[in-house]
Design an enzyme around this catalytic site. Structure first.
Site, PDB file in Angstrom:
ATOM      1  N   CYS B 137       0.944  -1.433   0.366  1.00  0.00           N
ATOM      2  CA  CYS B 137      -0.053  -0.415  -0.162  1.00  0.00           C
ATOM      3  C   CYS B 137       1.096   1.241   0.272  1.00  0.00           C
ATOM      4  O   CYS B 137       1.164   1.492   0.642  1.00  0.00           O
ATOM      5  CB  CYS B 137      -0.863   0.136   0.861  1.00  0.00           C
ATOM      6  SG  CYS B 137      -2.416   1.279   1.064  1.00  0.00           S
ATOM      7  N   CYS B 348      -7.022   6.834 -44.467  1.00  0.00           N
ATOM      8  CA  CYS B 348      -6.999   7.526 -43.042  1.00  0.00           C
ATOM      9  C   CYS B 348      -5.312   8.421 -43.066  1.00  0.00           C
ATOM     10  O   CYS B 348      -5.394   9.639 -42.673  1.00  0.00           O
ATOM     11  CB  CYS B 348      -7.658   7.487 -42.335  1.00  0.00           C
ATOM     12  SG  CYS B 348      -5.956   6.186 -41.288  1.00  0.00           S
TER      13      CYS B 348
END
Lengths: 438, 428
Positions: B137, B348
């Site tokens: 943590c 494209c």
């Protein structure tokens, strides 16, 4: 193409109901994410005003919506009207590469409306004028070509006076587009936006040939731009055209837009619209909106040859217009001075030529709306050279007279579309600027 | 149908999909819902010594794409904020009701044997299948000397692992933090301490975004923010690398691994399993979509295994490990070239501009029939893959290895390497 993309829910259109509902912020974000940001994008090439479409869509996606509007309006000051009225299905959206793999283009028109609406709502004028040049330019015609020209000239530092024959500026945006494309008085809001730049004076009720001549304008101004449009309507050239109930479609559209009484009663009547362009479609749909009992649109050629796009034709069918093709008007029948029917001849195409079959088809009706094209009214042009019934211009939109330029529907350029007129007006402004600084 | 049952460090579960120690596994209510949805196991949200911690209001930050799809997620929530006794009672009840599911309990304590051993001994009677030591943590708890404050010091990782192993008969999984310079140091330390497995990665230290109006990090707590733990799809590549490092490292090879980090689909899971993981742990995907996402994880993995002929997880577990090598072991003579399928191309131009502006000017534009024709210039193409990645059409740009008859040649052997260890055999 199936259905009408984005059509406002609830079926039938009304005279004051948006044809296409505006995008919500969420829709705009989702749709903008579909743009592939193509390199040298085909949609830009397909736009007469060459708006940087991938650029403005990317700005919507990043939350820079006003920046998107500026990108649009810098290329096309009437980007708001074009977002509503452009036949995008044959312009930018037709070119979108998303069609190729998905048969579903990015909805460029609706994104453009989203961006420009946001800017208009915020009341922002994103452009500034350059230092005054001391030059004065007369613009004849307050339609898309004239206003686009005036706006760019004013940006370049010139003083512009716009002479408009009608009571309001805006041209066909104000008088000629269907009400459901331009709800909430958008044309006038756009005019106000354009004028808010400053440097542009509009004189309405002044017609070339009636109130002022080209010679006078050339004397009083340093340059002249003619954006006259096509003020005359073509006739059918058949017997019975003078019967009561036979009117020009543009007059009906203008009256419906101005919320004045149309030149003919539509409610409960059987209407025949003759023509195959966007004016014919707009008139047919709006007749239904105004309460016509039934509306038949008759065109002398086939669907594929119609000036109205397939999308517009579908829209008309969806709204209940009966489209009948290969029918050329031959006579208008009447009783007691009023129209009772149109007699058509069935046509065929043979060897590339349109010919009559001799077969007659009669369509009973109470009203005939003529939408077979408009023509130039050449009054007051004082010897300006014409070509093919339009004002003759060179590649810089210069007419045969020095210092006189022309654009929009009164010249033969591209399509008779708002976007083409705006492109002409902008190009002419740069040409005039170069002329004035030469 | 493939057998998805998993065993890792002796802990069995009907499938390898576990919920990671996090908010979704904080209490009986959630965990029962998860098991009903089909999850194979859970790691119960980290327990600590009483009194329970107190959490702040506003806890999550997110990195979204333009369409509000979630790319990354971060949190500043601490460990469970409920009393230890309540958690232990619920763990026991859930395990009793769902005996076939893996029930691993995460724990965290200050750096004393008494604290760690005490907690482990309290957990064991619940019937839990294993323990997971939270050394990861990166927010809040580390400021109290716990979480990553322990995980970042290999000696402490080893020490705590040993304390817990000495205190319990349960398998011990050591959860590793990615907030270190080299994950092998802590993985090796865990192994030395007797860990039965490692799990990784814990969340990455992060600031999700800056609120430009408040001029503060998000999530914002009364005008201030703090760094939190980053997770979600964005961290998967980081996790895959750390898992691979442990799997291929001689000292840790064979140490069971429970993979964590951005796993949202069966395909993600298969990738972790291919790198040697015995189970995978999921949090963000469940928090975004709910527990139901496990249905396709199970279904998709099973279908893929059937397609590939894998009957059990062991059939492909770790199969990719041998192909993860050092850069120095790559074949310098290998050549691949891009090829553009002109029929699939939608015109494209993205491949062109990407290559033109930022790579090797190897895609030229030719006038085509109705659309531009994009063509790879083979002499200039270095096979970098950029065009294939920016192309919006799947399979339109593909990479094609070029047969050149040259031998496998690594950089250490390469003639262009002034430090080469052995000269290439000269061709006469």
């Amino acid at each position: 193409m199936s259905g009408v993309h984005g059509a406002a829910p609830g079926g039938a259109l009304g005279l004051d109901r948006d044809l296409v509902s505006p995008f919500t912020a969420l829709q705009a974000m989702a749709e903008s994410s579909r743009c592939l940001y193509c390199y040298e994008a085909a949609c830009v090439t397909a736009c007469p005003t060459a708006i940087d479409i991938p650029g403005f869509i990317r700005k919507i996606g990043t939350g820079n919506v006003k920046g998107a509007a500026r990108t649009i309006l810098d290329a096309n000051i009437m980007g708001g009207t074009c977002a509503r009225a452009c036949p995008t299905e044959v312009l930018c959206e037709q070119a979108c590469v998303r069609n190729k793999a998905e048969s579903e283009p990015v909805r460029i028109g609706r994104l453009q409306r989203y961006a420009t609406d946001a800017l208009f709502t915020a009341g922002v004028q994103p452009f500034a004028r350059q230092a005054p040049t001391g030059k004065r330019v007369a613009v004849v015609g307050g339609g898309p070509a004239g206003l686009a020209c005036a706006h760019r000239l004013a940006m370049l530092g010139h003083e512009v006076t716009v002479f408009e024959a009608r009571a309001k500026a805006g041209g066909l945006n104000e008088y000629g587009l269907a009400a459901y494309k331009m709800v909430d008085d958008f044309a006038q809001r756009e005019v106000d936006f354009i004028l808010s730049l400053g440097g542009i004076t509009v004189k309405t009720g002044v017609a070339l040939g009636r109130d002022v001549t080209l010679t006078e304008l050339r004397q009083d101004f340093d340059a002249v731009f003619l954006g006259l449009g096509l003020a005359g309507t073509n006739t059918l050239g058949v017997e019975g055209e003078d019967l009561a109930g036979v009117v020009a479609a543009v007059d009906v559209i203008a009256a419906l837009r101005q919320k004045t009484a149309p030149p003919v009663e539509l409610a409960g009547r059987r209407v025949v619209v003759i023509g195959g362009g966007n004016t014919a479609i707009d008139a047919a749909i709006q007749s239904l909106c105004a309460g016509a009992a039934d509306v038949v649109l008759a065109y002398r050629r086939g669907s594929a040859q119609m000036g109205a796009t397939g999308h517009e034709q579908d829209l008309a069918r969806t709204q209940g217009v009966v489209l009948r093709t290969w029918l050329a008007p031959r006579a208008i029948e009447g009783m007691g001075g009023a129209v009772t029917a149109v007699e058509f001849e069935r046509m065929v195409m043979e060897g590339g030529r349109l010919i009559g079959t001799g077969e007659r088809v009669t369509e009973p009706c109470d009203v005939v709306l003529k939408a077979v094209g408009q023509k130039l009214v050449a009054g007051g042009l004082d010897g300006l050279a014409l070509a093919g019934g339009r004002i003759q211009v060179d590649g810089h939109l210069a007419t045969s007279l020095p210092g006189v330029y022309a654009g929009g529907d009164c010249i033969k350029s591209g399509e008779d579309l708002t976007v083409q007129s705006v492109a002409d007006g902008k190009a002419a402004a740069f040409a005039i600027d170069a002329y004035l600084k030469a | 149908m493939a057998d998805l049952s998993s065993t890792i460090a002796g802990i069995k579960s009907p499938n390898p999909f576990w919920l990671a120690s996090a908010p979704p596994t904080d209490k009986e209510y959630n965990v029962v819902r998860a098991f009903k949805a089909g999850w194979g196991g859970v790691v119960w949200k980290t327990l600590g010594e009483d009194p329970p911690v107190v959490n702040v209001s506003s806890r999550y930050g997110a990195l979204l794409d333009g369409n509000r799809g979630l790319i990354g997620f971060n949190n500043i929530e601490l460990i469970t904020d409920r009393p230890l006794e309540v958690n232990l009672r619920e763990i026991a009840a859930v395990k009793k009701a769902w005996p076939d599911r893996a029930m691993v309990v995460s724990l965290m304590a200050v750096m004393t044997e008494e604290a760690w051993a005490g907690l482990a001994r309290r957990i064991e009677p619940t019937g839990a299948d294993g323990l997971e030591l939270n050394f990861g943590c990166p927010h809040g708890m580390c400021e109290r000397g716990m979480g990553s404050a322990i995980g970042q010091v290999p000696e402490m990782v080893e020490q705590v692992t040993r304390w817990v192993k000495n205190a319990t008969r349960l398998p011990v999984i050591v959860k590793l933090t990615p907030n270190i310079t080299n994950v092998l140091w802590s993985a090796e330390a865990a192994k030395r301490g007797g860990a039965d497995a490692v799990s990784l990665i814990n969340t990455v230290n992060s600031i999700a975004s800056i609120d430009l109006d408040a001029m503060a990090p998000t999530p914002t707590v009364d005008g201030k923010g703090t760094h939190g733990g980053y997770c979600g799809p964005a961290v998967k590549p980081i996790a895959l690398n750390m898992v691979a490092e442990i799997a291929r490292n001689a000292e840790t090879h064979g140490l069971p691994i429970s993979g964590i980090g951005g796993i949202g689909t069966w395909r993600d899971a298969a990738e972790f399993l291919a790198l040697g993981c015995g189970s995978v742990q999921v949090c963000t995907a469940a928090m975004v979509y709910g527990f139901r996402v496990v249905e396709d994880m199970i279904d998709g993995l099973s279908a893929w295994m059937d397609e590939k002929g894998y009957r059990t997880l062991a059939d492909f577990q770790g199969r990719a490990v041998r192909n993860v090598v050092n850069w120095n072991d790559l074949n310098m003579n290998f050549v691949t070239k891009a090829k553009i399928d002109k029929d699939l191309c939608i015109d494209c131009g993205r491949c062109h501009i990407a290559c033109e502006d930022t790579s090797h000017q190897a895609i030229r534009i030719l006038p085509g029939d109705g659309k531009r024709l994009f063509e790879v210039v083979d002499e200039d193409c270095v096979g970098c893959n950029l065009c294939a990645h920016v192309c919006p059409v799947p399979e339109c740009i593909t990479m094609h290895p070029q047969a050149n008859g040259l031998p496998y040649l690594t950089w250490p052997e390469h003639p262009g390497n002034p430090m080469r260890v052995q000269p290439p055999q000269a061709a006469e």
